[in-house]
Design a protein around this motif. Structure first.
Motif, PDB file in Angstrom:
ATOM      1  N   ILE A   1     -16.612 -88.539 112.078  1.00  0.00           N
ATOM      2  CA  ILE A   1     -17.883 -89.218 112.359  1.00  0.00           C
ATOM      3  C   ILE A   1     -19.105 -88.310 112.191  1.00  0.00           C
ATOM      4  CG2 ILE A   1     -16.800 -90.850 113.967  1.00  0.00           C
ATOM      5  CD1 ILE A   1     -18.156 -89.191 116.257  1.00  0.00           C
TER       6      ILE A   1
ATOM      7  N   TYR B   1     -22.717 -89.196 110.934  1.00  0.00           N
ATOM      8  CA  TYR B   1     -22.943 -90.017 109.733  1.00  0.00           C
ATOM      9  C   TYR B   1     -23.764 -91.259 110.106  1.00  0.00           C
ATOM     10  CZ  TYR B   1     -19.657 -87.291 106.972  1.00  0.00           C
ATOM     11  OH  TYR B   1     -19.049 -86.269 106.285  1.00  0.00           O
ATOM     12  N   ASP B   2     -23.448 -91.825 111.274  1.00  0.00           N
ATOM     13  CA  ASP B   2     -24.142 -93.025 111.749  1.00  0.00           C
ATOM     14  C   ASP B   2     -24.964 -92.624 112.973  1.00  0.00           C
ATOM     15  OD1 ASP B   2     -24.969 -95.392 112.882  1.00  0.00           O
ATOM     16  OD2 ASP B   2     -23.005 -96.382 112.719  1.00  0.00           O
ATOM     17  N   ASP B   3     -26.283 -92.782 112.881  1.00  0.00           N
ATOM     18  CA  ASP B   3     -27.148 -92.344 113.981  1.00  0.00           C
ATOM     19  C   ASP B   3     -26.789 -93.013 115.316  1.00  0.00           C
ATOM     20  OD1 ASP B   3     -28.358 -90.731 112.183  1.00  0.00           O
ATOM     21  OD2 ASP B   3     -30.241 -91.854 112.071  1.00  0.00           O
TER      22      ASP B   3
ATOM     23  N   ASP C   1     -24.088 -92.989 116.607  1.00  0.00           N
ATOM     24  CA  ASP C   1     -23.124 -92.115 117.292  1.00  0.00           C
ATOM     25  C   ASP C   1     -23.782 -90.895 117.954  1.00  0.00           C
ATOM     26  OD1 ASP C   1     -20.785 -93.548 116.854  1.00  0.00           O
ATOM     27  OD2 ASP C   1     -20.491 -92.674 114.863  1.00  0.00           O
TER      28      ASP C   1
END
Lengths: 100, 441
Positions: free
Chosen positions: A7, A26-28, A30
């Motif tokens: 991640i 990768y995904d804000d 997170d």
């Protein structure tokens, strides 16, 4: 269990005997999960004897980043160190092995 | 009238490749190319070259660099770099000769002197915290001391019409901060503007490290690394956009720029350079097109009162040896080889400052910290630091004798190099007397 590598991504740099290891999701979405999971204690446990000094965690909220500054992490620094990786370029890959 | 600057990075270390940087310079997209040529220990090694031959110590690649970028200079481009290393005067001579050879007589070369503070460091007896000692205590082992140079003298030289600016230990970001502030008319004590220049500088200074180098990790992130584009930026009063040449590999995207943003930064709210204490903590990155990232949100506080100095220390010699073991029992045989060498080196203990043995493929990077499995082969690495050459040679001989060690030691390789430590210290800014000179090719 999820490895951090699934991640997030990371890069490490060196200044003298200090290694900085930054982590970005990768995904804000997170970011909060990273902040909760990657406490200084968890990171210290992972690096163990590789880091002889303090570990300080800084936040970069503008880019959802965490920056771990590790003192005494490079066996004296690039020109003194006898380690196989004296710059600690690979330090980034160990944090990604943490279970989150 | 609003001004803008298009600025590219030409190198990030002493042996960085030239061809991809020349491609950017010759694209016509940039007016300034900045070159970082020094790593922490590069300058100490250059000082040792100069000690042996006082005509040397400058960047050894200057002749080919000057030739490669002559078309860029001929077109009106400006180059700035820490090509001087340990000998800015010799570097300026190399550049002048190269420019004349390329038919570029009359180009003004600006030189910054004064980063070499060795005499001062020895006189002042500086504390060397990382070594737990002082300059006085190890005076005869200190081989170099260089203070980081900021943007100020570079701006002065650009103002005097210099089109090729060089110096010794010019700080990596300052190479870029100077032309940005000079071209845009930003004062060097306008801290928020200098911070904006500094964040752009920081995203450019590592060259292809910023456009995809050290980033790919299949299958999570994959980029074409076969022809990485060097980074460039277009900066004006309103915005700053990082990009690279169309058609080159790598990427300027949120991922590559984020990792570069935090790279070798400690407290993001206080990124210290000779020019500023910059706050990157609230920086935001926005993808505004293919390989185009807008950076904003950097703010600044006044520059530090002290300048960082890197002190080079002669620590004797480093011996590194490797040998491979394969097949069933390879780890046990490699460990027994390491034990054998340790026993054999016991009689040399007085001359050995540090000794380590690692099994590459098992524990050489992280000890036992990483989860992993059994390898089918391992490589034993023996590393020692000794304070004299006689001990170094004896250690190397013992490592070499593993030909007659445990079964199947393959590919034994040993080398001995000087161990030059570099350690940071801090001097009051006023103690570093910089001076500039302009010569014509």
């Amino acid at each position: 269990m999820t490895k951090l590598r699934e991640i997030a991504y990371s890069r490490s740099g060196d200044k003298g005997d200090i290694s900085n290891v930054c982590v970005f999701p990768y995904d804000d979405a997170d970011y909060d999960r990273l902040r909760a999971a990657l406490t200084v204690d968890v990171v210290r446990e992972k690096y163990g004897a590789l880091v002889t000094g303090d570990i300080v965690r800084y936040e970069l909220p503008g880019t959802c980043g965490l920056n771990f500054v590790m003192y005494g992490a490079l066996d004296g620094g690039v020109s003194i160190s006898l380690r196989a990786d004296p710059h600690g370029k690979s330090m980034q890959n160990l944090i990604l092995d943490i279970d989150v | 009238m609003s001004q803008s600057i298009a600025i590219g990075c030409g190198s990030a270390y002493a042996t960085d490749r030239l061809d991809w940087a020349v491609e950017l310079a010759d694209s016509g997209l940039v007016d300034f190319m900045c070159f970082d040529r020094l790593a922490e220990r590069t300058l100490a090694l250059a000082q040792i070259r100069r000690l042996n031959d006082e005509t040397t110590g400058q960047d050894p690649f200057l002749p080919e660099i000057t030739e490669a970028f002559a078309p860029f200079l001929a077109r009106g481009g400006t180059m700035i770099g820490n090509f001087g290393a340990a000998n800015p005067a010799a570097a300026a001579d190399d550049v002048a000769a190269g420019l004349r050879k390329a038919g570029l007589e009359g180009i003004r070369i600006g030189v910054v002197y004064g980063d070499d503070v060795l005499d001062h460091v020895l006189d002042q007896d500086l504390e060397l915290d990382e070594l737990g000692t002082s300059a006085r205590a190890i005076r005869d082992k200190i081989v170099s001391a260089n203070a980081y140079i900021g943007a100020e003298p570079i701006v002065d030289l650009l103002e005097e019409g210099a089109r090729f600016v060089l110096g010794g230990r010019i700080a990596d970001p300052s190479l870029f901060v100077a032309p940005i502030c000079w071209k845009l008319g930003w004062a060097l004590d306008d801290w928020d503007r200098v911070a904006r220049a500094t964040v752009v500088a920081h995203l450019l200074e590592c060259g292809t490290h910023s456009t995809g180098g050290n980033y790919t990790d299949p299958p999570y992130r994959e980029l074409d690394l076969t022809r990485l584009g060097f980074p460039m930026a277009v900066v004006d009063e309103r915005e700053a956009v990082i990009t690279k040449l169309d058609g080159t590999g790598g990427a300027v995207d949120i991922g590559t720029q984020r990792t570069q943003l935090a790279y070798e930064v400690h407290d993001p709210a206080a990124y210290l350079t000779p020019d500023i204490s910059a706050d990157f903590s609230q920086v935001t990155l926005e993808q505004v097109g293919p390989d185009r990232v807008r950076v904003s949100g950097a703010t600044g506080n006044p520059r530090p009162d002290t300048l960082k100095v890197l002190v080079g220390v002669d620590l004797g010699f480093k011996v590194i040896s490797e040998s491979s073991f394969g097949g069933p029992g390879c780890i046990e045989r490699a460990r027994s080889a390491a034990d054998l060498v340790r026993v054999r080196l016991e009689s040399l203990a007085a001359g050995i400052d540090d000794l380590r043995t690692d099994l590459i493929g098992v524990d050489s990077l992280f000890g036992d910290r990483m989860s992993g499995g059994e390898p089918v082969e391992v490589r034993l690495r023996i590393a020692a630091r000794t304070h004299d050459k006689v001990t170094a040679d004896a250690v190397a001989a013992e490592a070499d004798h593993l030909w007659m060690g445990p079964n199947g030691a393959g590919g034994i390789f040993t080398r001995t190099v000087p161990a030059i430590g570099v350690t940071p210290a801090f001097l009051p800014r006023d103690d570093v007397k910089l001076r500039t000179e302009v010569i014509e090719a």
